[in-house]
Design a protein around this motif. Structure first.
Motif, PDB file in Angstrom:
ATOM      1  N   UNK A   1       3.064  -1.205  -9.188  1.00  0.00           N
ATOM      2  CA  UNK A   1       3.824  -0.033  -8.731  1.00  0.00           C
ATOM      3  C   UNK A   1       3.381  -0.344  -7.460  1.00  0.00           C
ATOM      4  N   UNK A   2       2.512  -0.676  -6.931  1.00  0.00           N
ATOM      5  CA  UNK A   2       2.220  -1.411  -5.373  1.00  0.00           C
ATOM      6  C   UNK A   2       2.667  -2.498  -5.115  1.00  0.00           C
ATOM      7  N   UNK A   3       3.148  -3.172  -6.110  1.00  0.00           N
ATOM      8  CA  UNK A   3       3.625  -4.187  -5.599  1.00  0.00           C
ATOM      9  C   UNK A   3       5.207  -4.229  -6.501  1.00  0.00           C
ATOM     10  N   UNK A   4       5.329  -3.152  -6.111  1.00  0.00           N
ATOM     11  CA  UNK A   4       6.778  -3.135  -5.955  1.00  0.00           C
ATOM     12  C   UNK A   4       7.528  -3.347  -4.831  1.00  0.00           C
ATOM     13  N   UNK A   5       8.958  -3.396  -4.935  1.00  0.00           N
ATOM     14  CA  UNK A   5      10.065  -2.877  -3.124  1.00  0.00           C
ATOM     15  C   UNK A   5      10.324  -1.185  -3.176  1.00  0.00           C
ATOM     16  N   UNK A   6       9.720  -0.669  -4.330  1.00  0.00           N
ATOM     17  CA  UNK A   6       9.463   1.050  -3.998  1.00  0.00           C
ATOM     18  C   UNK A   6       8.938   1.923  -3.485  1.00  0.00           C
ATOM     19  N   UNK A   7       7.336   0.916  -3.900  1.00  0.00           N
ATOM     20  CA  UNK A   7       6.104   1.211  -3.235  1.00  0.00           C
ATOM     21  C   UNK A   7       6.143   0.564  -1.262  1.00  0.00           C
ATOM     22  N   UNK A   8       6.594  -0.561  -1.602  1.00  0.00           N
ATOM     23  CA  UNK A   8       6.615  -1.140  -0.734  1.00  0.00           C
ATOM     24  C   UNK A   8       7.877   0.181   0.522  1.00  0.00           C
ATOM     25  N   UNK A   9       8.620   0.063   0.273  1.00  0.00           N
ATOM     26  CA  UNK A   9      10.001   1.244   0.341  1.00  0.00           C
ATOM     27  C   UNK A   9       9.400   2.081   1.178  1.00  0.00           C
ATOM     28  N   UNK A  10       8.626   2.611   0.603  1.00  0.00           N
ATOM     29  CA  UNK A  10       8.083   4.329   0.341  1.00  0.00           C
ATOM     30  C   UNK A  10       7.120   4.494   1.410  1.00  0.00           C
ATOM     31  N   UNK A  11       6.470   2.893   1.500  1.00  0.00           N
ATOM     32  CA  UNK A  11       4.860   3.126   2.182  1.00  0.00           C
ATOM     33  C   UNK A  11       4.928   3.056   3.604  1.00  0.00           C
ATOM     34  N   UNK A  12       6.334   2.274   3.914  1.00  0.00           N
ATOM     35  CA  UNK A  12       6.784   1.909   4.297  1.00  0.00           C
ATOM     36  C   UNK A  12       7.024   3.200   5.682  1.00  0.00           C
ATOM     37  N   UNK A  13       7.992   3.866   5.209  1.00  0.00           N
ATOM     38  CA  UNK A  13       8.333   4.651   5.756  1.00  0.00           C
ATOM     39  C   UNK A  13       7.174   6.121   6.008  1.00  0.00           C
ATOM     40  N   UNK A  14       6.266   6.097   5.250  1.00  0.00           N
ATOM     41  CA  UNK A  14       5.116   7.548   4.998  1.00  0.00           C
ATOM     42  C   UNK A  14       4.546   6.957   5.923  1.00  0.00           C
ATOM     43  N   UNK A  15       3.607   5.238   6.215  1.00  0.00           N
ATOM     44  CA  UNK A  15       2.483   5.778   7.026  1.00  0.00           C
ATOM     45  C   UNK A  15       3.548   5.580   8.046  1.00  0.00           C
ATOM     46  N   UNK A  16       4.821   5.608   8.814  1.00  0.00           N
ATOM     47  CA  UNK A  16       4.685   5.791  10.143  1.00  0.00           C
ATOM     48  C   UNK A  16       4.617   6.810  10.680  1.00  0.00           C
ATOM     49  N   UNK A  17       4.185   8.171   9.424  1.00  0.00           N
ATOM     50  CA  UNK A  17       4.491   9.396  10.424  1.00  0.00           C
ATOM     51  C   UNK A  17       2.987   9.857   9.957  1.00  0.00           C
ATOM     52  N   UNK A  18       1.319   9.081   9.998  1.00  0.00           N
ATOM     53  CA  UNK A  18       0.376   9.285  10.035  1.00  0.00           C
ATOM     54  C   UNK A  18      -0.219   9.638  10.996  1.00  0.00           C
ATOM     55  N   UNK A  19      -1.291  10.506  11.049  1.00  0.00           N
ATOM     56  CA  UNK A  19      -2.305  10.984  12.314  1.00  0.00           C
ATOM     57  C   UNK A  19      -3.447  11.044  12.071  1.00  0.00           C
ATOM     58  N   UNK A  20      -3.771  10.368  10.498  1.00  0.00           N
ATOM     59  CA  UNK A  20      -5.149   9.732  10.914  1.00  0.00           C
ATOM     60  C   UNK A  20      -4.836   8.087   9.022  1.00  0.00           C
ATOM     61  N   UNK A  21      -5.780   8.055   8.626  1.00  0.00           N
ATOM     62  CA  UNK A  21      -5.784   6.628   8.202  1.00  0.00           C
ATOM     63  C   UNK A  21      -6.177   7.522   6.790  1.00  0.00           C
ATOM     64  N   UNK A  22      -5.182   6.554   5.664  1.00  0.00           N
ATOM     65  CA  UNK A  22      -4.780   7.406   4.563  1.00  0.00           C
ATOM     66  C   UNK A  22      -6.043   7.242   3.611  1.00  0.00           C
ATOM     67  N   UNK A  23      -6.923   7.703   2.614  1.00  0.00           N
ATOM     68  CA  UNK A  23      -7.346   7.783   1.860  1.00  0.00           C
ATOM     69  C   UNK A  23      -7.674   7.630   0.692  1.00  0.00           C
ATOM     70  N   UNK A  24      -7.917   6.967  -0.707  1.00  0.00           N
ATOM     71  CA  UNK A  24      -7.339   6.724  -1.914  1.00  0.00           C
ATOM     72  C   UNK A  24      -8.699   6.409  -2.937  1.00  0.00           C
ATOM     73  N   UNK A  25      -8.441   6.811  -3.718  1.00  0.00           N
ATOM     74  CA  UNK A  25      -9.503   6.878  -5.341  1.00  0.00           C
ATOM     75  C   UNK A  25      -9.104   6.723  -6.231  1.00  0.00           C
ATOM     76  N   UNK A  26      -9.570   5.742  -7.231  1.00  0.00           N
ATOM     77  CA  UNK A  26      -9.474   5.477  -8.655  1.00  0.00           C
ATOM     78  C   UNK A  26     -10.167   6.238  -9.049  1.00  0.00           C
ATOM     79  N   UNK A  27     -10.070   7.357 -10.032  1.00  0.00           N
ATOM     80  CA  UNK A  27     -10.764   8.000 -10.432  1.00  0.00           C
ATOM     81  C   UNK A  27     -10.709   8.090 -11.860  1.00  0.00           C
ATOM     82  N   UNK A  28     -11.667   8.114 -13.075  1.00  0.00           N
ATOM     83  CA  UNK A  28     -11.277   8.529 -14.369  1.00  0.00           C
ATOM     84  C   UNK A  28     -11.765   9.970 -14.931  1.00  0.00           C
TER      85      UNK A  28
END
Length: 98
Positions: free
Chosen positions: A65-92
């Motif tokens: 998903x992270x390497x897909x065109x869908x993600x690239x388009x969504x993330x490029x659009x979304x990150x332009x609106x950030x006011x702080x660095x995003x954080x991500x966690x992968x958890x079980x």
């Protein structure tokens, strides 16, 4: 299965644009192969902070998903609106109580 949690903080005036875009792509994200669940949360004390909570079959599904065109388009659009660095966690998930 594993869970991915992403914290995003937005410029207040950009939140409507983010939400409009999220609602237009949420079904595509949810139906991406390997995705089993998707929710969006908004912080109660700071409405500029949002979290996505998604459940994936395998880490490689998330990577596809992270390497897909869908993600690239969504993330490029979304990150332009950030006011702080995003954080991500992968958890079980360890425990579920009914």
């Amino acid at each position: 299965m594993f869970i991915r949690i992403v914290k995003m903080s937005f410029h207040e005036e950009k939140i409507p644009l983010f939400l409009e875009n999220f609602h237009s792509v949420k079904n595509d994200i949810r139906n991406f192969p390997g995705n089993n669940f998707l929710e969006l949360y908004q912080d109660k004390s700071n409405p500029s902070i949002f979290f996505t909570y998604s459940i994936w079959n395998e880490e490689e599904d998330l990577e596809k998903y992270r390497n897909s065109e869908l993600f690239k388009e969504v993330w490029a659009f979304t990150k332009a609106f950030f006011n702080d660095k995003p954080q991500a966690w992968s958890v079980d998930k360890l425990v579920t109580l009914d």
